[in-house]
Structures are given as structure tokens and as C-alpha cells.
Design a protein around this motif. Structure first.
Motif, short mmCIF file in Angstrom:
data_model
loop_
_atom_site.label_atom_id
_atom_site.label_comp_id
_atom_site.label_asym_id
_atom_site.label_seq_id
_atom_site.Cartn_x
_atom_site.Cartn_y
_atom_site.Cartn_z
N THR A 206 0.80 -1.21 0.00
CA THR A 206 0.00 0.00 0.00
C THR A 206 0.84 1.27 0.00
O THR A 206 0.55 2.20 -0.74
CB THR A 206 -0.89 0.02 1.26
N TYR A 207 1.85 1.29 0.85
CA TYR A 207 2.55 2.56 1.06
C TYR A 207 3.99 2.57 0.56
O TYR A 207 4.60 3.63 0.49
CB TYR A 207 2.53 2.91 2.56
N TYR B 106 17.91 -7.80 5.55
CA TYR B 106 17.69 -7.59 6.98
C TYR B 106 16.68 -6.46 7.23
O TYR B 106 15.96 -6.48 8.22
CB TYR B 106 19.01 -7.38 7.74
N GLN B 107 16.62 -5.50 6.31
CA GLN B 107 15.59 -4.45 6.45
C GLN B 107 14.20 -5.03 6.24
O GLN B 107 13.24 -4.63 6.89
CB GLN B 107 15.87 -3.33 5.44
N GLU B 108 14.10 -5.98 5.31
CA GLU B 108 12.82 -6.65 5.05
C GLU B 108 12.35 -7.39 6.31
O GLU B 108 11.19 -7.28 6.72
CB GLU B 108 13.00 -7.62 3.88
N LEU B 109 13.27 -8.11 6.94
CA LEU B 109 12.94 -8.83 8.18
C LEU B 109 12.48 -7.84 9.25
O LEU B 109 11.44 -8.03 9.90
CB LEU B 109 14.18 -9.56 8.69
N ALA B 110 13.28 -6.80 9.45
CA ALA B 110 13.01 -5.85 10.53
C ALA B 110 11.70 -5.11 10.31
O ALA B 110 10.89 -4.96 11.23
CB ALA B 110 14.16 -4.84 10.60
N ALA B 111 11.48 -4.69 9.07
CA ALA B 111 10.28 -3.90 8.78
C ALA B 111 9.03 -4.76 8.96
O ALA B 111 7.99 -4.28 9.44
CB ALA B 111 10.35 -3.34 7.36
N LEU B 112 9.12 -6.03 8.59
CA LEU B 112 7.96 -6.90 8.78
C LEU B 112 7.64 -7.06 10.26
O LEU B 112 6.47 -6.97 10.68
CB LEU B 112 8.20 -8.26 8.13
N PHE C 153 6.52 1.48 12.97
CA PHE C 153 6.44 1.29 11.52
C PHE C 153 5.54 2.33 10.86
O PHE C 153 5.90 2.92 9.83
CB PHE C 153 5.96 -0.12 11.21
N ILE C 154 4.37 2.57 11.46
CA ILE C 154 3.44 3.53 10.86
C ILE C 154 4.10 4.92 10.79
O ILE C 154 4.04 5.60 9.76
CB ILE C 154 2.13 3.62 11.68
N ALA C 155 4.76 5.28 11.87
CA ALA C 155 5.45 6.58 11.88
C ALA C 155 6.55 6.62 10.83
O ALA C 155 6.75 7.65 10.16
CB ALA C 155 6.03 6.85 13.27
N ALA C 156 7.24 5.49 10.65
CA ALA C 156 8.33 5.43 9.67
C ALA C 156 7.82 5.42 8.23
O ALA C 156 8.56 5.72 7.30
CB ALA C 156 9.20 4.21 9.93
N LEU C 157 6.54 5.07 8.05
CA LEU C 157 5.90 5.25 6.74
C LEU C 157 5.51 6.71 6.56
O LEU C 157 5.74 7.30 5.50
CB LEU C 157 4.63 4.39 6.63
N ILE D 291 11.15 4.75 5.74
CA ILE D 291 11.23 3.49 5.00
C ILE D 291 11.50 3.76 3.51
O ILE D 291 12.31 3.09 2.87
CB ILE D 291 9.91 2.69 5.14
N HIS D 292 10.83 4.78 2.98
CA HIS D 292 10.98 5.09 1.55
C HIS D 292 12.39 5.58 1.23
O HIS D 292 12.93 5.28 0.17
CB HIS D 292 9.96 6.14 1.13
#
Lengths: 140, 540
Positions: free
Chosen positions: B180-181, B231-237, B414-418, B423-424
Motif C-alpha cells: 500500500t505505502y 535484513y531491512q525486510e525482516l526488521a520492517a515486517l 512502523f506507521i510513523a516510519a511510513l 522506509i521510503h
């Protein structure tokens, strides 16, 4: 001035003056990796990039006129008919700016676009080739 | 191998020429010694591996008209797929636009190119024609968060109309904040905080009404294919699930164990770094276990076992010489099998050209069947467990993942980092770096920057799909509006608006509205009116 470039092999910073490229996405598809990397490479080469995003044919024509752009780059994520409509709308508005395109464009579609003078860069294209085309199309 | 190449994984972890027993860190020894099926599940969710639970052959499918989608799903099932993922048209689906919306009309030929146009419960009936809902595991569509309630409501309403008890349905939602984001943000999209709220509504509704359904499923794939490294994929999930866990827990309507189990069905990308991707899948299970135990005090084993779906990287599929993508798909599929998964989708060999042709789609199923039935690699659970190199790499990857997890927490979660674009920015920087490595030759893609070739001896071109999807959708839209009890549909939409404004369960409201034949665009009008639109947080 020569600027260090991450995305180009060497011919940096040599675009003279104010050369503007309008970058737009033809479909309502938000994938942004391709347009991001290509826009950055064009900037590194000295072009001014105006990022219009997901806009309609009418908006592309309007921005092209208002901003007096020298080149239009289309990120294609949909059907060739939508791209052809953009070309038609540009012609109807007397916008005589060269157009190039990139994205998931199958061969049957790129054949049609190239017949109308639109250079196509499919996934995996070399960024140097894309920038070289931008220079050539804007006489740089 | 080209000169100048550094010996490091795609995510930049340096690797030595060879490994020995001293390379497995002491604090990893216990996890390595635990058998598959034993906490912390580094080595697998189940002792018997694929003997007790073969992975699900789970391919994304859909294009054109609802009937096209039904036909393709039936085709894949007939070839041995063991579930199906419905893929809907991005313009009408992800955006919640009816086909007569001006943004759609302006690009009407694009309608149906990436998925089927499904705008009502009736369209869902057409797309599910001849498909056994009770006996088949389904993903009803709705990868994008604002689209998810409509999709679940559509699928469940068809079951209700067929007289199936919703408690007998098995399947999964998605409502994935990565797609989504980060991966494919629509032109208009509700803000992340509202998506989180609606996701919590879906969790609570599903827990009561459709208890065997996985309500939402974060797909870090969509962050990874936009640039996040392993590792970013793991952490972000993990961070995305933490935000959901915290919020549902705060609301207090679902027992913590049920909640953790519901959120423990996730999706990762497997790309072309064989050992790093194997390590990633193993580490994901350990991180989930450790997170639930340490942060939430959860002890229920069912909840502690992460369930993993993978999709092989679409971005690894080349436009040039697409037949080579069969090899890539096979290697990525092997990595998935060796890492341990519950289900799998293999991107088709014509991915860089179009949605899959029937042949390419069948070929993706065949790769999975060949891996499962012919190669023997699925005989033993976690056959690479204890490998000096793999375990050392897993430890490195996990350490880096927790570091990036902490960075996300420092942003406020995570929401704040979106919302703030953190994240982007990470994704964008990696996009540029990966591209730069193509230029220097540090990264080779055969037929693209290594031994490049424009010639395709196999003549594979894009699949054209159905060109009449928009015209037919306009006809169905007219029939929908004239054929339904409009007063009822409007009443349900007004109820939905009240729920969205004043509180209450949005999933329940959408379920009722779709049951009364409200259209996808009408649901979208309510959401746009109440929630407004999110703005992509970075410029490029």
C-alpha cells in the motif's frame, strides 16, 4: 561543473543551461523504482526533471506547455493504447516535444510506439543509454 | 565472475572464502541445536517438515473480466495448484474507483491489464464460478489496505449466498502496508494510521465470524522489491506486526494468543542471493518467536510458529531472454524450499513483459511440482541446518535486522516510519545503490549487463489479456445499479459512513454494504470522504 555521479559512467554535468524533462506515469500504477532511478540519472546528467507522476494525457499536455519542457519521458505500466492517446493529445495541443518511454512494454507495443517516433527502453536498459537518448533528443 | 566484485551478499554482509565450526557464534548454538519444530524455530516450524505439511502451491492469478479470472484459477487448480490468489484490476480495485470514475475513463484501455475487474459481490460470484470455496484455500485479493475490506466482504458474501457457513472457510487476507505505502502506492489512499485501524477491525471481525481465516498478512515482499534489503525486510515486517499487535492488544477484544497466531502468517520475497534468502526465512521464524516471547510474554506454541509464504522476486525476472527466468524461478524456489515455507508463488517467466500467459503460469506451477516431487530436496526438514556458513550468515543477518528494527522504533514505529518517509528513503537509497552496482559490474545479470543480448530466440512476448474489460465492466455497472435494491444499498453505505466517523467495526460495515450490492467505488467514496488521502512522503 563536473558532479560526481552514482548512476552514470562518466559524462556528467555537461547538459548546458535549462533543459527540462517531464516525467509521467501513463497508468494508475504506483510502482516507482524505475521512474525514481531514471529521474535521478537524468538529474545527475544535468537535466531539470519535472516529476508529474500518475497523470492523464490532458495534464501531461498542459504541464508540457506551461513548463515549456524539452522532452517527455513516459513510464509505461499499462496498455499501448493509453500511450497512443497521450501522443494524440500532445499532437492535438500542438506540443512538438520529443517523447521517450520506459517500463514493461512488450515488443508488440514498442513496435507501435517506435513507429511513431517514441524511443522505448524496456526493463534492464542501461541508464547511460537512456541519458544518451535524452541528450540526443534535446540536441545536447 | 567479473573482476572488481566484492565478496558480500546483496545486503552488504561480507562473506569469507570458507567457514568452519568457530564461525557459528556461541549465542547462536542453542538455536542451531534445536530441531525443526522446536523453539525458537530457526530450523523450521515443524519436526516433519514437508512430510507432514507440503507447501501450498499458491499463485497470483487474474486479468481482464471476472470470467477470465475464474477460468485461469480453474486452469491452475487443474494443473495442481493447491490454492489461489485473486488478483484484481489496480485502477478499479486498489483505488476503489468504479469504471466510470474520470481517472479510470481517462486510461480505460488499461483496465484489466494487471488483474480482473471486480466491483461487486456479483462480480465475485462470476470470478468464483465453478470453484469450490469450502474445499479450496483462497486469498480473496485486497493486497492494498483500503481495498481489503471490500475483497473479504465480496468473497465471504459469495460464500453466504452459496449457503456456506463462514466458519468453514479457509483462506487469507492481506491488507499489506508494504504494498500500500511502499511498493505500489495508489494515486489516492487512506492514511497509514487509518489503515491500521481498519486492519484491527478486520482482525476482530474475522476472529468472531470467520475464525479459520487469516485476517491480514504483511508482505514484506513489497518492501523488498522496492529496495529494502534482506535484513531491512525482516526488521520492517516485525515492526509492522508490532504496530498491529500493540493496537489490537490495546483494544482488548481478541485474546493475545489468537491475535499473535492471526498475525503470524506473513510473506517474504526470495530473490537471487541464494544463501542470504535461505538464511532470511530461517531467521524470520526465530525473530518472530523471540519477539513474541520477550515483548509480549506469549508461550502458546501455535502462535510462536511463524507461517511463511514467499513470492520469488518479480524484479529478478528479465525482459531480455525471458526463457532464462525459468532457471531463476527454479533457483529462487529451491532457496524457499530449503529455508522452509508453508506456501509459495513463483513469478512467471514473462513477468517483465506482462501478467502471465497461460503457458507461463502453468510453468510456475510446474517448477514447484518438480522441486516437490522430482528433486528430493523436500525429503528432510532444514537439510542445511548446522552449515557453518549458513548459520554464521543467519546470525549476522539477525543482528543487523534487530538494529534496523530499533531504528524503526526510534522513528516511532512502523506507521510513523511510513508517514515520515524513513522506509521510503531507505528503499530509494538501495534502489540507486543496486543500479549503481549494475554499472560497475559488481552485480551481474546475465543477458542484461553480463553478456547482453537483444535477441530472444524463443520469441516470447507479453500476454495481451482481454481488451474488452472496461466496456464489459461499464455494462455490469449499469446492471448493478439498476438491478439492486438501491434504497438498501444506500442505507448500508450511510451506516458504513457513520461507522467510519463515529467508531465501530469498518469490516462489519463493508460486509453489510457489499452484501447489499454496494459497488467498490461507492465504498471508496465513503473512505475518501471520511479519511482523506495520504501523500507519498518523499520526492525523487
Amino acid at each position: 561543473m563536473e558532479v560526481p555521479s552514482q548512476l552514470l559512467r562518466g559524462t556528467n554535468g555537461s547538459v548546458s543551461g535549462d533543459v527540462r524533462v517531464l516525467m509521467a506515469k501513463t497508468s494508475l500504477d504506483g510502482h516507482w523504482r524505475g521512474i525514481n532511478v531514471v529521474s535521478r540519472a537524468l538529474r545527475e546528467a544535468g537535466f531539470e526533471v519535472i516529476l508529474a507522476g500518475m497523470v492523464t494525457a490532458d495534464t501531461i499536455a498542459k504541464v508540457a506547455i506551461d513548463e515549456d519542457v524539452d522532452l517527455i519521458g513516459l513510464n509505461v505500466g499499462g496498455r499501448v493504447e493509453v500511450v497512443e492517446r497521450i501522443l494524440d493529445v500532445l499532437a492535438a495541443n500542438d506540443v512538438k516535444v520529443p517523447v521517450f518511454a520506459g517500463g514493461t512494454i512488450p515488443h508488440y507495443a514498442s513496435d507501435k510506439l517506435e513507429a511513431r517516433g517514441v524511443e522505448c527502453f524496456p526493463p534492464g536498459s542501461d541508464l547511460d543509454d537512456i541519458v544518451a537518448a535524452a541528450r540526443r533528443l534535446t540536441n545536447q | 565472475m567479473a573482476s572488481g566484485k566484492k565478496y558480500e551478499t546483496v545486503s552488504g554482509i561480507e562473506v569469507k572464502a570458507s567457514y568452519g565450526p568457530d564461525d557459528i557464534p556461541d549465542d547462536y548454538a542453542a538455536a542451531v541445536a534445536a530441531l525443526p519444530g522446536e523453539a525458537p524455530y530457526l530450523r523450521g516450524a515443524h519436526r516433519e517438515g514437508y512430510r507432514s505439511k507440503p507447501w501450498r502451491i499458491f499463485q497470483l492469478s487474474g486479468f481482464g473480466n471476472p470470467e477470465d479470472e475464474a477460468e485461469r484459477i480453474r486452469f491452475l487448480l487443474s494443473k495442481g495448484a493447491t490454492g489461489f490468489i485473486m488478483e484484481h484490476d489496480r485502477m478499479t480495485g486498489d483505488h476503489l474507483y468504479d469504471p466510470d470514475h474520470p481517472e479510470v475513463v481517462a486510461r480505460r484501455e488499461d483496465v484489466g491489464i494487471n488483474g480482473a475487474v471486480i466491483m461487486s459481490a456479483h462480480d465475485y460470484e462470476l470470478a468464483l464460478e465453478g470453484i469450490d470455496q469450502k474445499g479450496t484455500y483462497a486469498h480473496a485479493g485486497g493486497g492494498v489496505a483500503q481495498h481489503a475490506p471490500f475483497c473479504l466482504a465480496g468473497y465471504w458474501n459469495v460464500a453466504r449466498r452459496r449457503g456456506i457457513d463462514l466458519k468453514d472457510l479457509n483462506g487469507t487476507g492481506q491488507s499489506d502496508l508494504f504494498l500500500t505505502y511502499v511498493g505500489c502506492p495508489p494515486l489516492q489512499q487512506i492514511p497509514p494510521a487509518d489503515a491500521l485501524k481498519i486492519n484491527c477491525d478486520i482482525v476482530e471481525f474475522t476472529n468472531k465470524a470467520v475464525p479459520n481465516w487469516v485476517p491480514i498478512s504483511m508482505a514484506a515482499y513489497n518492501g523488498a522489491d522496492s529496495g529494502l534489503n534482506a535484513y531491512q525486510e525482516l526488521a520492517a515486517l516485525m515492526a509492522a506486526n508490532v504496530d498491529h499487535l500493540d493496537e489490537v492488544k490495546r483494544r482488548g477484544n481478541v485474546p493475545l494468543e489468537s491475535l499473535a497466531h492471526a498475525l503470524g502468517g506473513v510473506s517474504f520475497r526470495v530473490a537471487m542471493d541464494f544463501f542470504e534468502d535461505i538464511a532470511k526465512l530461517r531467521v524470520a521464524r526465530k525473530m518472530w518467536h523471540d519477539l513474541l516471547v520477550k515483548r509480549y510474554g506469549i508461550t502458546d506454541e501455535r502462535a510462536l510458529r511463524l507461517r511463511v509464504h514467499i513470492v520469488t522476486a518479480g524484479s529478478a525476472m528479465t525482459y531480455q531472454e525471458p526463457i532464462n527466468n525459468i532457471v531463476r524461478g527454479t533457483i529462487m524456489g529451491m532457496a524457499a524450499v530449503l529455508g522452509g515455507v508453508q506456501s509459495m508463488g513463483i513469478s512467471a517467466y514473462d513477468e517483465a513483459l506482462s501478467v502471465p500467459s497461460e503457458q507461463a503460469h502453468q510453468q510456475s506451477v510446474r517448477i514447484q511440482q518438480i522441486l516437490m516431487e522430482e528433486t528430493g530436496i523436500a525429503r528432510v526438514a532444514d537439510p542445511l541446518g548446522g552449515s557453518y556458513f549458513l548459520e554464521a550468515l543467519s546470525a549476522d543477518l539477525e543482528a543487523k535486522a534487530w538494529e534496523y528494527f530499533d531504528e524503526i522504533q526510534e522513528q516511532g514505529g512502523f506507521i510513523a516510519a511510513l508517514e515520515n518517509g524513513f522506509i521510503h528513503q531507505t528503499a530509494s537509497a538501495n534502489q540507486v545503490e543496486l543500479e549503481a552496482k549494475m554499472i560497475t559490474g559488481e552485480r551481474s545479470i546475465v543477458g542484461v549487463n553480463y553478456s547482453p543480448s537483444d535477441h530472444d530466440p524463443f520469441g516470447i512476448d507479453g500476454f495481451a489479456g482481454s481488451a474488452d474489460a472496461w466496456d464489459k465492466a461499464m455494462i455490469r455497472l449499469g446492471e448493478l445499479r439498476s438491478g439492486r435494491d438501491s434504497a438498501l444499498a444506500m442505507a448500508k453505505l450511510h451506516e458504513l459512513e457513520s461507522i467510519c466517523r463515529d467508531g465501530g467495526n469498518v469490516m462489519a460495515g463493508v460486509f453489510e454494504a457489499v452484501g447489499a450490492d454496494a459497488s467498490v467505488g461507492e465504498i471508496g467514496d465513503v473512505f475518501r470522504e471520511v479519511y482523506g488521502s495520504w501523500k507519498f512522503p518523499v520526492s525523487f
